[in-house]
Scaffold this motif. Structure first.
Motif, PDB file in Angstrom:
ATOM      1  N   LYS A  90     -30.628   3.453  31.746  1.00 36.49           N
ATOM      2  CA  LYS A  90     -29.503   4.346  32.022  1.00 36.49           C
ATOM      3  C   LYS A  90     -29.533   4.822  33.472  1.00 36.49           C
ATOM      4  CE  LYS A  90     -29.336   8.748  30.729  1.00 36.49           C
ATOM      5  NZ  LYS A  90     -29.356   9.933  29.870  1.00 36.49           N
ATOM      6  N   ARG A  91     -30.711   5.197  33.935  1.00 36.36           N
ATOM      7  CA  ARG A  91     -30.823   5.708  35.307  1.00 36.36           C
ATOM      8  C   ARG A  91     -30.646   4.597  36.342  1.00 36.36           C
ATOM      9  NH1 ARG A  91     -32.816  11.151  35.667  1.00 36.36           N
ATOM     10  NH2 ARG A  91     -33.118  11.889  33.558  1.00 36.36           N
ATOM     11  N   ASN A  93     -28.771   2.038  35.995  1.00 38.16           N
ATOM     12  CA  ASN A  93     -27.355   1.667  35.987  1.00 38.16           C
ATOM     13  C   ASN A  93     -26.441   2.791  36.464  1.00 38.16           C
ATOM     14  OD1 ASN A  93     -27.920  -0.905  35.053  1.00 38.16           O
ATOM     15  ND2 ASN A  93     -27.807  -0.295  32.913  1.00 38.16           N
ATOM     16  N   ASP A  94     -27.029   3.928  36.808  1.00 42.79           N
ATOM     17  CA  ASP A  94     -26.253   5.065  37.298  1.00 42.79           C
ATOM     18  C   ASP A  94     -25.669   4.723  38.671  1.00 42.79           C
ATOM     19  OD1 ASP A  94     -25.226   7.478  38.140  1.00 42.79           O
ATOM     20  OD2 ASP A  94     -27.083   8.603  37.865  1.00 42.79           O
ATOM     21  N   ASP A  95     -24.373   4.873  38.806  1.00 44.68           N
ATOM     22  CA  ASP A  95     -23.715   4.551  40.065  1.00 44.68           C
ATOM     23  C   ASP A  95     -23.691   5.723  41.042  1.00 44.68           C
ATOM     24  OD1 ASP A  95     -23.197   1.966  39.256  1.00 44.68           O
ATOM     25  OD2 ASP A  95     -21.246   2.481  38.395  1.00 44.68           O
ATOM     26  N   GLY A  96     -24.389   6.781  40.711  1.00 47.68           N
ATOM     27  CA  GLY A  96     -24.412   7.952  41.594  1.00 47.68           C
ATOM     28  C   GLY A  96     -25.129   7.647  42.898  1.00 47.68           C
ATOM     29  N   THR A  98     -27.844   7.329  45.796  1.00 49.06           N
ATOM     30  CA  THR A  98     -29.286   7.098  45.764  1.00 49.06           C
ATOM     31  C   THR A  98     -29.953   7.923  46.851  1.00 49.06           C
ATOM     32  OG1 THR A  98     -29.080   5.208  47.249  1.00 49.06           O
ATOM     33  CG2 THR A  98     -28.995   4.753  44.882  1.00 49.06           C
TER      34      THR A  98
END
Length: 130
Positions: A90-91, A93-96, A98
Motif C-alpha cells: 500500500k505504501r 503504491n502511494d502516489d503521494g 516522496t
C-alpha cells in the motif's frame, strides 16, 4: 542485523530502557505492570474518540486490548507477514510526495525532540465511586 532505532536513540538510553525491563520482569510477571504510555497524536485522537463513544472505559483499556491483539498475532507469523506485506505494498503504491531517506530521518529526529520538549496532556484515572 543493525537495530533500526540505533540512529534515533542514543545507545545509553536504549540500554537503560532494556535494563529497567529486565529488572521489572519477574515482579511484573506476578503483579502486572503500571506504566505511562505516550500515544502519537493520531492514535491519541482515535483512542479518546473510542472512550467518548463508550467502546472503552479509559485509554488504558484500549491499550490493553491492542496489546492482546498484538500478542495473539505473534502466534500467527504467516498472518503477521501477510499484513506487513500488504501495508508495504500500500505504501509503495502511494502516489503521494516522496521524501529522501536522510530528510525523513532528520524530520523524525526533530519530531522526537519537539515532543520531548513539550509535555502532552495526561489522562487522569477517574476514582471509582465508593
Amino acid at each position: 542485523m543493525a537495530d533500526p532505532h540505533d540512529d534515533i536513540y542514543p545507545p545509553e538510553y536504549r540500554a537503560a530502557q532494556q535494563a529497567q525491563a529486565a529488572a521489572l520482569k519477574a515482579e511484573a510477571s506476578e503483579h502486572g505492570l503500571r506504566l505511562e504510555a505516550y500515544l502519537v497524536p493520531s492514535v491519541a485522537e482515535w483512542v479518546l474518540a473510542q472512550v467518548e463513544r463508550g467502546r472503552f472505559l479509559d485509554p488504558s483499556e484500549a491499550v490493553f486490548a491492542a496489546m492482546q491483539v498484538f500478542m495473539e498475532l505473534g502466534a500467527h507469523p504467516d498472518l503477521h507477514e501477510e499484513l506487513f506485506r500488504r501495508e508495504m505494498t500500500k505504501r509503495l503504491n502511494d502516489d503521494g510526495p516522496t521524501i529522501p531517506g536522510d530528510e525523513a530521518l532528520a524530520r523524525l529526529k526533530e519530531r522526537i525532540k519537539r515532543r520531548a520538549d513539550h509535555e502532552p496532556p495526561t489522562w487522569v484515572k477517574v476514582p471509582y465511586p465508593s
